[in-house]
Design an enzyme around this catalytic site. Structure first.
Site, PDB file in Angstrom:
ATOM      1  N   HIS A  97      -5.798   2.852   1.143  1.00 25.76           N
ATOM      2  CA  HIS A  97      -4.986   3.971   1.640  1.00 25.76           C
ATOM      3  C   HIS A  97      -5.609   4.655   2.862  1.00 25.76           C
ATOM      4  O   HIS A  97      -4.946   4.888   3.862  1.00 25.76           O
ATOM      5  CB  HIS A  97      -4.761   5.013   0.541  1.00 25.76           C
ATOM      6  CG  HIS A  97      -4.197   4.434  -0.735  1.00 25.76           C
ATOM      7  ND1 HIS A  97      -3.278   3.418  -0.736  1.00 25.76           N
ATOM      8  CD2 HIS A  97      -4.420   4.735  -2.044  1.00 25.76           C
ATOM      9  CE1 HIS A  97      -2.955   3.130  -2.000  1.00 25.76           C
ATOM     10  NE2 HIS A  97      -3.645   3.896  -2.805  1.00 25.76           N
ATOM     11  N   ASP A 119       0.908  -1.138   0.000  1.00 24.98           N
ATOM     12  CA  ASP A 119       0.000   0.000   0.000  1.00 24.98           C
ATOM     13  C   ASP A 119       0.944   1.184   0.000  1.00 24.98           C
ATOM     14  O   ASP A 119       1.584   1.462   1.022  1.00 24.98           O
ATOM     15  CB  ASP A 119      -0.874   0.002   1.263  1.00 24.98           C
ATOM     16  CG  ASP A 119      -1.868   1.159   1.217  1.00 24.98           C
ATOM     17  OD1 ASP A 119      -1.436   2.280   0.931  1.00 24.98           O
ATOM     18  OD2 ASP A 119      -3.063   0.932   1.456  1.00 24.98           O
ATOM     19  N   HIS A 120       1.093   1.843  -1.130  1.00 26.21           N
ATOM     20  CA  HIS A 120       2.205   2.800  -1.221  1.00 26.21           C
ATOM     21  C   HIS A 120       2.050   3.979  -0.254  1.00 26.21           C
ATOM     22  O   HIS A 120       3.015   4.656   0.051  1.00 26.21           O
ATOM     23  CB  HIS A 120       2.448   3.259  -2.665  1.00 26.21           C
ATOM     24  CG  HIS A 120       1.486   4.286  -3.167  1.00 26.21           C
ATOM     25  ND1 HIS A 120       0.219   3.975  -3.575  1.00 26.21           N
ATOM     26  CD2 HIS A 120       1.610   5.624  -3.317  1.00 26.21           C
ATOM     27  CE1 HIS A 120      -0.393   5.081  -3.954  1.00 26.21           C
ATOM     28  NE2 HIS A 120       0.427   6.102  -3.812  1.00 26.21           N
ATOM     29  N   LYS A 145     -11.518  12.371  -7.191  1.00 23.00           N
ATOM     30  CA  LYS A 145     -10.721  12.827  -8.324  1.00 23.00           C
ATOM     31  C   LYS A 145     -11.306  14.143  -8.805  1.00 23.00           C
ATOM     32  O   LYS A 145     -12.476  14.449  -8.554  1.00 23.00           O
ATOM     33  CB  LYS A 145     -10.760  11.802  -9.453  1.00 23.00           C
ATOM     34  CG  LYS A 145     -10.140  10.462  -9.027  1.00 23.00           C
ATOM     35  CD  LYS A 145      -9.231   9.896 -10.080  1.00 23.00           C
ATOM     36  CE  LYS A 145      -8.614   8.590  -9.671  1.00 23.00           C
ATOM     37  NZ  LYS A 145      -7.204   8.695  -9.300  1.00 23.00           N
TER      38      LYS A 145
END
Ligand code: BG6
Length: 479
Positions: free
Chosen positions: A242, A179-180, A340
């Site tokens: 996230h 999970d960056h 977004k």
């Protein structure tokens, strides 16, 4: 000097976007900082029939694109560690060839038979590749670590199926689910900030916190990823992973605990306490949106994006209220949102305190903001003022002004963790079970009803419904 690591990396999906934009630049930076030096090699695999030379050229190109002022001699030396093999994920013979190449690179670069198998391919192949790695005997007597990119499933059932597949070949200990966001500096620092600031830690609970807000706002639209996004939507793309993991870093007990298995115990406990909604309570707690064009009618609405159904009901915005049945957080709403085409790119946590904090000489209704990104602004603010000007009794951090300037990129730091065998910054299966179960209820309810989309203009703060969600509790978004 950094401690040099050794391994052969086998990257599945080596011609892809993720590998070129994130992995190769991260590996190069690790090479420059000495974590990778003489004892590593990378085998890139993908379907295309590339040569080693062509593969190396593509890497050179991406390094030139992604890294400023890069030295061409460094690149030439670095790419000598890269090899390419055309690969069909379903063909057992290809795994044997891969095994032989890896073994010969082991000898050439003296990598102690360590292997990192990196899945940067489409998720539908994760299970197949893992099974073949096992059945064709690729695993060695060194370490064997399997790295899996998101998405890890699209609901609880598919995540479980995937997990069963990869668990046949790798132990939980050997699996690194990326999970960056857990590679980002501020997210990693949350535990240290809590540990170092005793007052802050003392008031981080339901006696003093009014509510917590986690915002992951993006200004970009879906760009060229319409096809993927149609199967995902923001709930799966950002909230299940996230946002949950950020909450995990902030809300677990005992920030002083650093051992990976113990940290994950705590996270598991937290996520298992999520108060799961019911179809009847979803609408009171979660709202969704989809972007339209902008005010001037110049930008594409989501439904006009490439590879998107012109009648698509996929969510590009979600906001909700989560609650945890755990002593520390009982009755504290965690408001979350992501979208977004919002007015700014901003990843932040706002912690809103109530008036009881005056017991500590802190102003009533103080807000502490932890900025995760944009990185230039990674910072802490108290009531909108930087930590240097704000209430220093409450929070002091970081010590050095250039702390964040020198921060590693998320992928760089995650690769160091993989090579070091440190699993703190990766997600565990039991956590995912809880978060998927939570998300599934919302997803199913949303999929069963036609939304009134599009419902927000591009470059705004998203649908008005999101403000109403907080207003019903007499709260307001800080951002
Ligand atoms: C990814 C999502 O996981 O995170 C993308 O798939 C999103 O849709 C991205 O744009 C955001 O990451 P970051 O690091 O740019 O905030």
């Amino acid at each position: 000097m950094s401690e040099e690591k050794s391994a052969v990396f086998i990257i599945f999906g080596a011609s892809g976007d993720l590998a070129h934009r994130k992995l190769y630049p991260a590996l190069f930076r690790l090479y420059k900082s000495g974590y990778l030096k003489d004892h590593f090699a990378v085998i890139g695999t993908a379907r295309r029939p590339w040569t080693d030379d062509y593969f190396r050229e593509t890497i050179e190109e991406s390094l030139n694109n992604e890294i400023k002022n890069i030295n061409s001699n460094d690149i030439s030396e670095f790419v000598k560690h890269f090899f390419y093999m055309s690969h069909d994920v379903n063909d057992a013979a290809h795994y044997i060839a891969l095994k032989e190449l890896a073994a010969s690179l082991d000898d050439q670069f003296e990598t102690n038979s360590n292997r990192v198998y990196y899945m940067a391919i489409a998720p539908r192949f994760f299970g197949t590749v893992a099974e073949h790695i096992n059945s064709e005997g690729l695993k060695t007597e060194g370490f064997n670590r399997l790295v899996i990119e998101k998405p890890f499933g699209r609901d609880y059932a598919s995540a479980e199926e995937l997990n069963n597949d990869i668990s046949q070949a790798f132990t939980e200990e050997e699996i690194y689910r990326i999970d960056h966001y857990l590679g980002k500096k501020m997210v990693q620092e949350i535990a240290n900030i809590r540990e170092k600031n005793t007052t802050f830690e003392k008031i981080l609970n339901n006696k003093y916190v009014s509510n917590i807000q986690v915002t992951l706002a993006e200004s970009l639209g879906v760009e060229e990823r319409g096809g993927y996004y149609e199967t995902s939507g923001v709930l799966r793309d950002m909230v299940q992973n996230h946002i949950m993991q950020i909450i995990g870093s902030l809300a677990v007990d005992h920030p002083e605990i650093k051992k990976d298995s113990e940290v994950h115990e705590l996270k598991n406990e937290l996520f298992a306490s999520l108060k799961i909604l019911t179809p009847e309570t979803v609408d009171d707690n979660f709202i969704r949106g989809q972007y339209d064009t902008d005010e001037k009618g110049q930008m594409k609405a989501y439904r006009q994006e490439d590879n998107v159904d012109p009648n698509s009901n996929i969510d590009t915005y979600a906001a909700g209220k989560m609650e945890f049945a755990i002593d520390r957080w009982e009755n504290v709403p965690f408001y979350v949102r992501s979208g977004k085409r919002l007015v700014d790119k901003s990843s932040r946590i706002d912690i809103v305190f109530n008036d009881k904090v005056t017991e500590f000489g802190i102003d009533a209704n103080t807000v502490v903001t932890l900025y995760i990104e944009p990185s230039e602004g990674s910072n802490i603010q108290v009531n909108g003022k930087d930590y240097l000007e704000g209430d220093q009794n409450l929070i002091k951090f970081p010590e050095q002004a250039d702390y964040f300037d020198n921060a590693r990129e998320a992928y760089e730091s995650l690769i160091i963790d993989i090579l070091s065998g440190n699993k703190v910054n990766f997600t565990f299966w039991n956590e995912l079970q809880s978060t998927w179960k939570y998300i599934d209820v919302i997803r199913q309810k949303w999929d069963s009803e036609e939304p009134d989309f599009p419902n927000y203009l591009s470059m705004t703060r998203g649908p008005a419904l999101s403000d109403l969600l907080l207003a019903q509790d007499n709260n307001k978004w800080v951002w």
